[in-house]
Design a protein around this motif. Structure first.
Motif, PDB file in Angstrom:
ATOM      1  N   ASN A  74       3.580  -0.979  11.683  1.00 12.03           N
ATOM      2  CA  ASN A  74       3.323   0.283  11.098  1.00 12.03           C
ATOM      3  C   ASN A  74       3.812   0.763   9.715  1.00 12.03           C
ATOM      4  O   ASN A  74       4.223   1.584   9.327  1.00 12.03           O
ATOM      5  N   ALA A  75       3.743  -0.224   8.794  1.00 14.17           N
ATOM      6  CA  ALA A  75       4.332   0.014   7.567  1.00 14.17           C
ATOM      7  C   ALA A  75       3.744   1.260   6.730  1.00 14.17           C
ATOM      8  O   ALA A  75       4.367   2.081   6.248  1.00 14.17           O
ATOM      9  N   LYS A  76       2.305   1.344   6.871  1.00 15.37           N
ATOM     10  CA  LYS A  76       1.680   2.640   6.277  1.00 15.37           C
ATOM     11  C   LYS A  76       2.210   3.774   6.968  1.00 15.37           C
ATOM     12  O   LYS A  76       2.473   4.767   5.922  1.00 15.37           O
ATOM     13  N   GLU A  77       2.480   3.853   8.233  1.00 12.75           N
ATOM     14  CA  GLU A  77       2.998   5.053   8.812  1.00 12.75           C
ATOM     15  C   GLU A  77       4.281   5.278   8.269  1.00 12.75           C
ATOM     16  O   GLU A  77       4.978   6.531   8.016  1.00 12.75           O
TER      17      GLU A  77
ATOM     18  N   ALA B 151       4.237  -1.775   0.677  1.00  6.92           N
ATOM     19  CA  ALA B 151       2.870  -1.556   0.544  1.00  6.92           C
ATOM     20  C   ALA B 151       2.314  -1.363   1.911  1.00  6.92           C
ATOM     21  O   ALA B 151       3.051  -1.797   3.178  1.00  6.92           O
ATOM     22  N   ASP B 152       1.159  -0.657   2.331  1.00  6.66           N
ATOM     23  CA  ASP B 152       0.724  -0.382   3.646  1.00  6.66           C
ATOM     24  C   ASP B 152       0.395  -1.743   4.570  1.00  6.66           C
ATOM     25  O   ASP B 152       0.560  -1.664   5.690  1.00  6.66           O
ATOM     26  N   ASN B 153       0.208  -2.831   3.898  1.00  7.51           N
ATOM     27  CA  ASN B 153      -0.099  -3.803   4.835  1.00  7.51           C
ATOM     28  C   ASN B 153       0.864  -4.969   4.916  1.00  7.51           C
ATOM     29  O   ASN B 153       1.078  -6.047   5.508  1.00  7.51           O
ATOM     30  N   GLU B 154       2.077  -4.387   4.349  1.00  8.56           N
ATOM     31  CA  GLU B 154       3.179  -5.243   4.592  1.00  8.56           C
ATOM     32  C   GLU B 154       3.819  -5.511   6.138  1.00  8.56           C
ATOM     33  O   GLU B 154       3.609  -4.542   6.788  1.00  8.56           O
TER      34      GLU B 154
ATOM     35  N   ARG C 264       5.749   4.215   5.496  1.00  8.26           N
ATOM     36  CA  ARG C 264       5.645   4.725   4.007  1.00  8.26           C
ATOM     37  C   ARG C 264       5.273   6.248   3.918  1.00  8.26           C
ATOM     38  O   ARG C 264       5.806   6.970   3.096  1.00  8.26           O
ATOM     39  N   GLN C 265       4.320   6.717   4.758  1.00  6.92           N
ATOM     40  CA  GLN C 265       3.821   7.905   4.751  1.00  6.92           C
ATOM     41  C   GLN C 265       5.014   8.898   5.110  1.00  6.92           C
ATOM     42  O   GLN C 265       5.280  10.068   4.560  1.00  6.92           O
TER      43      GLN C 265
END
Length: 177
Positions: A26-29, A100-103, A31-32
């Motif tokens: 959940n890298a995107k979450e 990044a979101d996809n990491e 980061r957000q």
């Protein structure tokens, strides 16, 4: 498999906490959550880190700049990302060193988390495996780091990669690559 907390030797009331997560879903979450202020932290791409000491040097520099009211960015955590970069381009620093979101791996850095509450909140949020921070060496993309820091192979004959990077971080104000 732990969170590493380092006392800042120059500012005794300051700490730097490091955590490495692998197999992050959940890298995107995450980061957000940093971007919207749920918690303050620097989220780094482990591929751009050759050793935790590289991060400690950048974090110490960011804390020092913060204490001197000389930061370029908005907060100490974004300043850590900026200090890691060999250039003075903030957006470039975030793009190259920030999560990044996809990491699928992330190194989390939290400055001055004296009671550990911020790192604890992050650990609860990240869906991934907490690893020893030193394991970042297994995720390092050496050739990419050499390219970004402009470290030729010839330099590595007389210097270690980490030493070359730390020199560049330390001399960023004097020399911009």
């Amino acid at each position: 498999m732990s969170i590493r907390v380092i006392k800042n030797e120059f500012y005794m009331d300051s700490t730097i906490s490091l955590a490495l997560f692998r197999n992050v879903e959940n890298a995107k979450e995450v980061r957000q959550n940093v971007m919207n202020g749920t918690f303050e932290a620097a989220l780094l791409k482990p591929s751009m880190i050759c050793d935790p000491f590289q991060v400690i040097v950048a974090a110490n520099r960011a804390i020092h700049l913060n204490r001197q009211n000389k930061m370029i960015t908005k907060n100490v955590h974004s300043e850590i990302l900026f200090c890691l970069s060999p250039t003075k381009n903030i957006s470039d620093s975030f793009r190259k060193f920030g999560l990044a979101d996809n990491e699928t791996s992330v190194m989390v850095v939290v400055a001055d988390d004296i009671d550990g509450s911020t790192m604890s909140a992050i650990c609860k949020c990240v869906k991934g495996e907490l690893s020893d921070a030193q394991d970042v060496i297994h995720l390092t993309e050496t050739k990419l780091i050499q390219k970004i820091y402009k470290i030729p192979d010839e330099e590595l004959v007389v210097s270690k990669l980490l030493d070359s990077i730390v020199s560049r971080i330390s001399s960023k104000d004097v020399l911009t690559l």
